[in-house]
Design an enzyme around this catalytic site. Structure first.
Site, PDB file in Angstrom:
ATOM      1  N   LYS A 118      43.562  49.134  42.975  1.00  0.00           N
ATOM      2  CA  LYS A 118      43.055  49.826  44.158  1.00  0.00           C
ATOM      3  C   LYS A 118      43.156  48.909  45.360  1.00  0.00           C
ATOM      4  CE  LYS A 118      39.857  47.851  45.409  1.00  0.00           C
ATOM      5  NZ  LYS A 118      39.593  46.404  45.740  1.00  0.00           N
TER       6      LYS A 118
ATOM      7  N   TYR B  22      35.147  51.624  47.328  1.00  0.00           N
ATOM      8  CA  TYR B  22      34.212  51.869  46.214  1.00  0.00           C
ATOM      9  C   TYR B  22      33.175  52.921  46.599  1.00  0.00           C
ATOM     10  CZ  TYR B  22      36.042  47.931  43.548  1.00  0.00           C
ATOM     11  OH  TYR B  22      36.860  47.101  42.826  1.00  0.00           O
TER      12      TYR B  22
HETATM   13  P1  NAD Z   1      44.984  37.311  44.876  1.00  0.00           P
HETATM   14  O1  NAD Z   1      45.363  36.834  46.222  1.00  0.00           O
HETATM   15  O2  NAD Z   1      44.028  36.511  44.077  1.00  0.00           O
HETATM   16  O3  NAD Z   1      46.290  37.520  43.986  1.00  0.00           O
HETATM   17  C1  NAD Z   1      47.427  38.192  44.485  1.00  0.00           C
HETATM   18  C2  NAD Z   1      48.649  37.782  43.689  1.00  0.00           C
HETATM   19  O4  NAD Z   1      49.797  38.405  44.260  1.00  0.00           O
HETATM   20  C3  NAD Z   1      48.894  36.259  43.715  1.00  0.00           C
HETATM   21  O5  NAD Z   1      49.267  35.826  42.432  1.00  0.00           O
HETATM   22  C4  NAD Z   1      50.044  36.109  44.679  1.00  0.00           C
HETATM   23  O6  NAD Z   1      50.864  34.994  44.379  1.00  0.00           O
HETATM   24  C5  NAD Z   1      50.809  37.404  44.440  1.00  0.00           C
HETATM   25  N1  NAD Z   1      51.687  37.780  45.555  1.00  0.00           N
HETATM   26  C6  NAD Z   1      52.913  38.303  45.412  1.00  0.00           C
HETATM   27  N2  NAD Z   1      53.503  38.480  46.603  1.00  0.00           N
HETATM   28  C7  NAD Z   1      52.612  38.085  47.528  1.00  0.00           C
HETATM   29  C8  NAD Z   1      52.635  38.041  48.949  1.00  0.00           C
HETATM   30  N3  NAD Z   1      53.708  38.466  49.656  1.00  0.00           N
HETATM   31  N4  NAD Z   1      51.553  37.567  49.592  1.00  0.00           N
HETATM   32  C9  NAD Z   1      50.460  37.163  48.919  1.00  0.00           C
HETATM   33  N5  NAD Z   1      50.392  37.174  47.552  1.00  0.00           N
HETATM   34  C10 NAD Z   1      51.449  37.634  46.873  1.00  0.00           C
HETATM   35  O7  NAD Z   1      44.431  38.796  45.072  1.00  0.00           O
HETATM   36  P2  NAD Z   1      43.587  39.637  44.016  1.00  0.00           P
HETATM   37  O8  NAD Z   1      42.152  39.475  44.313  1.00  0.00           O
HETATM   38  O9  NAD Z   1      44.065  39.344  42.650  1.00  0.00           O
HETATM   39  O10 NAD Z   1      43.967  41.140  44.438  1.00  0.00           O
HETATM   40  C11 NAD Z   1      45.166  41.745  44.009  1.00  0.00           C
HETATM   41  C12 NAD Z   1      44.949  43.273  43.953  1.00  0.00           C
HETATM   42  O11 NAD Z   1      43.915  43.557  43.021  1.00  0.00           O
HETATM   43  C13 NAD Z   1      44.524  43.898  45.268  1.00  0.00           C
HETATM   44  O12 NAD Z   1      45.132  45.162  45.413  1.00  0.00           O
HETATM   45  C14 NAD Z   1      43.025  44.052  45.134  1.00  0.00           C
HETATM   46  O13 NAD Z   1      42.486  45.110  45.891  1.00  0.00           O
HETATM   47  C15 NAD Z   1      42.901  44.337  43.644  1.00  0.00           C
HETATM   48  N6  NAD Z   1      41.586  43.933  43.084  1.00  0.00           N
HETATM   49  C16 NAD Z   1      40.914  44.820  42.322  1.00  0.00           C
HETATM   50  C17 NAD Z   1      39.685  44.471  41.783  1.00  0.00           C
HETATM   51  C18 NAD Z   1      38.955  45.444  40.898  1.00  0.00           C
HETATM   52  O14 NAD Z   1      37.807  45.176  40.565  1.00  0.00           O
HETATM   53  N7  NAD Z   1      39.563  46.531  40.488  1.00  0.00           N
HETATM   54  C19 NAD Z   1      39.156  43.225  42.035  1.00  0.00           C
HETATM   55  C20 NAD Z   1      39.862  42.325  42.809  1.00  0.00           C
HETATM   56  C21 NAD Z   1      41.096  42.688  43.337  1.00  0.00           C
END
Ligand code: NAD
Length: 368
Positions: free
Chosen positions: A136, A221
Site C-alpha cells: 500500500k 489506514y
Molecule cells: P524502504 O525505504 O525501507 O525500502 C524501499 C526499498 O526499495 C529499498 O530496499 C530500496 O533500495 C528499494 N528501492 C528500489 N528503487 C528505489 C528508488 N528508486 N528509490 C528508493 N528506494 C528504492 O521503504 P519501506 O518502508 O520498506 O516501504 C516500501 C513499501 O512498503 C512502501 O510502498 C510502503 O508504503 C510499504 N509499507 C507497508 C507497510 C505495511 O505495514 N503494510 C509498512 C511499511 C511500508
C-alpha cells in the site's frame, strides 16, 4: 506415516464436522496437524525496511515461502540468499527480472518498493505471467491503479494489496460484532493515523516516489479502516490541510490533512492523517447502540480493542505471517477473505485519496 490430508480425511473430519464445534477450537485442531498442502513460492522485490519485516515474519508461515529475491543492490542479494536460504538462480535485478517468466520456483512477486515505482513494476510482473502482491498504497493515483488492475486482468494473474489488517483477529472481531448488529446502525467513525517523520531526504518526502506525503503512507489506514469498520463505501469527501514546516514538506507533500467522508446510510467519518505527531493510531466506531475502540488500530500489534461491553480478547499473530498464509489459501483454495485484498480494493482507496487531494485544492465537497 499419515499425511495431513489423510489424517484430516480419516480421523479429524468427523470431529471437525461437528456442528457445535467452536471456530477457535476448529482452528486449533487444524493448527496441530502438520501442513502438507501446496506452498506459495514468493519472490520479494525491494529489500528495504518493510521487506525485512515480511521476510522475518514469513519464517513462521506454513503455506508460503520465500523462494526468490529482486533487488538493485548485489550485496543485499548475497546476504538475503544465505539468510533465507534462497537459490541464487532465483535472484534478479530490476533490469533482468522479466526473466521470472520462465522460473517455476516463483508463483508470485511481492512488490515492496517506493509507491511511485509500484505501477511499472506490477505491470512488468503481470506481463511475466506471475501473480502480484503490491504494498500500500497500490499506486500514486487512481489512474495508475486502474492500469495495474487492467494489466493483471489481461495477463490472467491475481493482484493483491498488502492490507495485512484485513486478516487481523481483533479487526475481524469488530467487523463481526458490527455485522451482528451489536453497535446498532453505524453513525460515526473516527480514524487518527500518524507519526512524526524523520530524515527529510527520504523517499517518503519526495513527491515523485511517494505520490504525496502522510496521506499516501499512513492516512490511507484511516481511509481503508473507515470502509471496513463502517461497512460502506463513501460517497463524498471534504478535506483541509495544514503545514507547520513547508521546508520539509514541499509542494505536493502533505504534512497534516483532516478529512471527512459521508456514507450512503448517513454515517460520517472524521479522520486525521499526519507526519507531524507521534503515536497517533486510533479507530473509534459508534452506532445507535454501542461503540468499538481500537487503540492501537493499525500498527504491527498487538492491536487492542474494546467495546461498550468490555475488552476484546483475540490472540495476536504476526500480521505478515498470517497475511501470507491466508493469501496462499486464497490462491490455492479460492478462500474468500472477510474484507477483500484485491486490486479493486486498492483502487477504491486511491479514488478516495484523489478526491481528498481535490477537496484540499478546491476547498469544496467532492463526490466520489
Ligand atoms: P524502504 O525505504 O525501507 O525500502 C524501499 C526499498 O526499495 C529499498 O530496499 C530500496 O533500495 C528499494 N528501492 C528500489 N528503487 C528505489 C528508488 N528508486 N528509490 C528508493 N528506494 C528504492 O521503504 P519501506 O518502508 O520498506 O516501504 C516500501 C513499501 O512498503 C512502501 O510502498 C510502503 O508504503 C510499504 N509499507 C507497508 C507497510 C505495511 O505495514 N503494510 C509498512 C511499511 C511500508
Amino acid at each position: 506415516m499419515k499425511t495431513r490430508r489423510s489424517f484430516i480425511q480419516t480421523v479429524a473430519a468427523p470431529i471437525l464436522a461437528l456442528p457445535l464445534l467452536d471456530n477457535e477450537i476448529r482452528e486449533k485442531l487444524l493448527a496441530d496437524i502438520p501442513y502438507d498442502g501446496p506452498v506459495l513460492k514468493v519472490a520479494l522485490m525491494g529489500l528495504g525496511g518493510y521487506a525485512t519485516i515480511v521476510a522475518n515474519a514469513m519464517q513462521s508461515c506454513t503455506k508460503a515461502k520465500i523462494t526468490g529475491l529482486i533487488s538493485g543492490t548485489p550485496s543485499k542479494l548475497t546476504a538475503w540468499q544465505s539468510k533465507y536460504g534462497v537459490d541464487p538462480k532465483n535472484c534478479y535485478t530490476y533490469q533482468d527480472f522479466d526473466a521470472i517468466k520462465n522460473n517455476k520456483d516463483i508463483d508470485i512477486v511481492y512488490v515492496i518498493t517506493p509507491n511511485g515505482l509500484h505501477k511499472d513494476q506490477v505491470i512488468r510482473v503481470a506481463k511475466a505471467g506471475k501473480h502480484v502482491i503490491c504494498e500500500k498504497p497500490m499506486a500514486i493515483n487512481a489512474a495508475e491503479g486502474k492500469q495495474m488492475v487492467d494489466a493483471c486482468a489481461k495477463a490472467g494473474v491475481k493482484l493483491f494489496v498488502g492490507y495485512r489488517l484485513h486478516f487481523e483477529a481483533t479487526t475481524l472481531e469488530v467487523i463481526r460484532l458490527r455485522k451482528a448488529g451489536e453497535f446498532g446502525s453505524i453513525r460515526f467513525f473516527q480514524g487518527l493515523s500518524g507519526f512524526k517523520i524523520g530524515d527529510p531526504t527520504q523517499w517518503r518526502l519526495d513527491k515523485k516516489l511517494a505520490g504525496g506525503g502522510s496521506m499516501m503512507d499512513i492516512g490511507i489506514y484511516s481511509i481503508n479502516g473507515a470502509r471496513y469498520m463502517v461497512g460502506e463505501e463513501p460517497v463524498w469527501v471534504t478535506a483541509q490541510e495544514t503545514k507547520t514546516d513547508p521546508v520539509k514538506f514541499k509542494e505536493g507533500v502533505d504534512e497534516t490533512i483532516t478529512f471527512q467522508m459521508g456514507f450512503p446510510s448517513g454515517a460520517i467519518a472524521s479522520c486525521l492523517s499526519t507526519y507531524a505527531m507521534n503515536h497517533l493510531d486510533r479507530f473509534f466506531l459508534d452506532g445507535e447502540k454501542g461503540f468499538a475502540e481500537m487503540l492501537p488500530s493499525t500498527g504491527y500489534g498487538p492491536i487492542k480493542g474494546k467495546t461498550n461491553n468490555g475488552e476484546i480478547t483475540q490472540p495476536h499473530v504476526t500480521h505478515q505471517a498470517k497475511q501470507m498464509d491466508e493469501l496462499a489459501e486464497i490462491i490455492f483454495s479460492a478462500k474468500q477473505p472477510v474484507v477483500p485484498v484485491d486490486g479493486g480494493e486498492g483502487l477504491k482507496d486511491l479514488r478516495i485519496i484523489d478526491a481528498i487531494f481535490e477537496a484540499v485544492r478546491t476547498g469544496k465537497k467532492v463526490m466520489i
